[in-house]
Design a protein around this motif. Structure first.
Motif, short mmCIF file in Angstrom:
data_model
loop_
_atom_site.label_atom_id
_atom_site.label_comp_id
_atom_site.label_asym_id
_atom_site.label_seq_id
_atom_site.Cartn_x
_atom_site.Cartn_y
_atom_site.Cartn_z
N PHE A 203 0.83 -1.20 0.00
CA PHE A 203 0.00 0.00 0.00
C PHE A 203 0.87 1.26 0.00
CE2 PHE A 203 -3.75 -2.40 2.00
CZ PHE A 203 -4.41 -2.50 0.78
N PHE A 204 1.93 1.25 0.80
CA PHE A 204 2.83 2.40 0.81
C PHE A 204 3.37 2.66 -0.59
CE2 PHE A 204 7.19 3.99 0.82
CZ PHE A 204 6.99 5.24 1.39
N ASN A 205 3.83 1.62 -1.26
CA ASN A 205 4.39 1.77 -2.59
C ASN A 205 3.34 2.28 -3.58
OD1 ASN A 205 6.64 1.41 -4.49
ND2 ASN A 205 5.26 -0.10 -5.41
N GLN A 206 2.10 1.80 -3.45
CA GLN A 206 1.04 2.28 -4.34
C GLN A 206 0.78 3.78 -4.13
OE1 GLN A 206 -2.41 -0.25 -3.92
NE2 GLN A 206 -1.23 -2.08 -4.40
N LEU A 207 0.79 4.22 -2.87
CA LEU A 207 0.64 5.65 -2.59
C LEU A 207 1.81 6.44 -3.17
CD1 LEU A 207 -0.57 5.68 1.13
CD2 LEU A 207 -1.90 6.38 -0.88
N LEU A 208 3.01 5.93 -2.96
CA LEU A 208 4.22 6.58 -3.44
C LEU A 208 4.17 6.76 -4.96
CD1 LEU A 208 7.05 7.59 -2.46
CD2 LEU A 208 7.89 5.30 -3.00
N ASN A 209 3.75 5.72 -5.65
CA ASN A 209 3.69 5.77 -7.11
C ASN A 209 2.54 6.62 -7.63
OD1 ASN A 209 5.93 4.14 -7.25
ND2 ASN A 209 4.76 2.26 -7.51
N ALA A 210 1.42 6.65 -6.91
CA ALA A 210 0.25 7.41 -7.37
C ALA A 210 0.42 8.91 -7.15
CB ALA A 210 -1.01 6.92 -6.66
N HIS A 211 0.97 9.27 -6.01
CA HIS A 211 1.11 10.69 -5.65
C HIS A 211 2.06 10.71 -4.47
CE1 HIS A 211 -0.57 14.46 -3.69
NE2 HIS A 211 -0.26 14.87 -4.90
N TRP A 212 3.33 10.92 -4.72
CA TRP A 212 4.36 10.70 -3.70
C TRP A 212 4.07 11.44 -2.40
CZ3 TRP A 212 7.30 14.56 -1.64
CH2 TRP A 212 7.41 15.75 -2.35
N GLU A 213 3.48 12.63 -2.47
CA GLU A 213 3.20 13.37 -1.23
C GLU A 213 2.20 12.61 -0.34
OE1 GLU A 213 2.92 14.67 -4.35
OE2 GLU A 213 3.67 16.72 -4.37
N SER A 214 1.31 11.87 -0.97
CA SER A 214 0.30 11.11 -0.22
C SER A 214 0.88 9.91 0.52
CB SER A 214 -0.81 10.64 -1.16
OG SER A 214 -1.52 11.74 -1.67
N SER A 215 2.09 9.53 0.18
CA SER A 215 2.70 8.41 0.91
C SER A 215 2.96 8.79 2.36
CB SER A 215 3.97 7.92 0.23
OG SER A 215 4.98 8.91 0.27
N ALA A 216 2.84 10.08 2.68
CA ALA A 216 2.94 10.52 4.08
C ALA A 216 1.76 9.99 4.91
CB ALA A 216 3.01 12.03 4.16
N ALA A 217 0.74 9.47 4.25
CA ALA A 217 -0.39 8.86 4.97
C ALA A 217 0.02 7.54 5.62
CB ALA A 217 -1.56 8.64 4.01
N CYS A 218 1.18 7.06 5.30
CA CYS A 218 1.72 5.85 5.92
C CYS A 218 2.87 6.25 6.84
CB CYS A 218 2.23 4.88 4.86
SG CYS A 218 0.90 4.01 4.04
N PRO A 219 3.13 5.58 7.91
CA PRO A 219 2.45 4.36 8.34
C PRO A 219 1.04 4.67 8.83
CG PRO A 219 3.98 5.04 10.04
CD PRO A 219 4.16 5.98 8.87
N LEU A 220 0.27 3.63 8.95
CA LEU A 220 -1.11 3.73 9.41
C LEU A 220 -1.13 3.72 10.93
CD1 LEU A 220 -2.36 1.04 6.91
CD2 LEU A 220 -2.56 3.51 6.64
N THR A 221 -2.14 4.34 11.49
CA THR A 221 -2.26 4.40 12.95
C THR A 221 -3.70 4.17 13.36
OG1 THR A 221 -2.69 6.78 12.90
CG2 THR A 221 -0.39 6.09 13.18
N LEU A 222 -3.86 3.75 14.58
CA LEU A 222 -5.17 3.71 15.22
C LEU A 222 -4.96 3.80 16.71
CD1 LEU A 222 -5.65 0.66 16.55
CD2 LEU A 222 -6.09 0.09 14.19
N THR A 223 -5.98 4.20 17.43
CA THR A 223 -5.89 4.34 18.87
C THR A 223 -7.06 3.60 19.50
OG1 THR A 223 -4.83 6.50 18.61
CG2 THR A 223 -5.72 6.00 20.78
N VAL A 224 -6.77 2.93 20.61
CA VAL A 224 -7.79 2.19 21.33
C VAL A 224 -7.95 2.84 22.70
CG1 VAL A 224 -8.56 -0.07 22.14
CG2 VAL A 224 -7.10 0.09 20.11
N TYR A 225 -9.18 3.19 23.02
CA TYR A 225 -9.52 3.83 24.29
C TYR A 225 -10.31 2.84 25.14
CZ TYR A 225 -8.60 8.03 21.55
OH TYR A 225 -8.02 8.98 20.75
N GLY A 226 -9.98 2.74 26.41
CA GLY A 226 -10.72 1.84 27.29
C GLY A 226 -11.36 2.58 28.43
#
Length: 172
Positions: free
Chosen positions: A103-126
């Motif tokens: 996915f990172f490579n696909q973003l890089l190839n499609a629009h290199w600036e958008s590869s900044a969307a990687c790495p992916l993140t999520l947060t878990v709240y308890g």
């Protein structure tokens, strides 16, 4: 002599503080709207995290970093002096950084600036024996660029992983 990784740890801590502060200020409720995908699981984080990491792995994502954010901040509260720390009263807040190199490579190839969307993140709240998984959608980061279709694929894959966590229910 200071450890060379100390500046990196402080940078991670400062970034985590900023994200946590904004999330705490706005609360989990705001995360259900707009660019966030939110699920609730009727289980504590201690039960959810292993299932979440397993689900991400089964969907071809590699967890590269797992931070117990609230624990880290509380441990430094005597130095940080954050006013109204954890006003929503979460018992636990943990973040996961994960990636898929294709996915990172696909973003890089499609629009290199958008590869900044990687790495992916999520947060878990308890809180109160319940957990909330919050994932910032990547389509919100790529906008109307040539990488939008890749971002849609990423979001579909991540949300597919999250919905496979036992007991997970989307929050609307």
């Amino acid at each position: 002599m200071q450890n060379k990784s100390t500046p990196v740890k402080w940078t991670i801590l400062k970034s985590s503080l900023a994200v946590f502060g904004l999330c705490s200020f706005f609360g989990v409720g705001i995360a259900a709207a707009g660019p966030m995908y939110v699920e609730s699981v009727a289980a504590p984080i201690s039960k959810v995290m292993p299932e979440l990491q397993k689900a991400l792995g089964q969907h071809h994502f590699k967890v590269v970093l797992h931070l117990d954010i609230l624990k880290m901040i509380k441990a430094k509260q005597h130095i940080l002096h954050i006013p109204n720390l954890n006003k929503p009263g979460f018992s636990d807040v943990q973040s996961v950084v994960f990636c898929n190199p294709f996915f990172f490579n696909q973003l890089l190839n499609a629009h290199w600036e958008s590869s900044a969307a990687c790495p992916l993140t999520l947060t878990v709240y308890g809180r109160g024996g319940k957990s909330y998984i919050v994932y910032p959608k990547r389509v919100a980061l790529t906008g109307n660029t040539p990488a939008l279709n890749v971002a849609k694929k990423i979001d579909k894959a991540v949300i597919g992983a999250l919905t496979s966590v036992p007991g997970a229910q989307p929050v609307r």
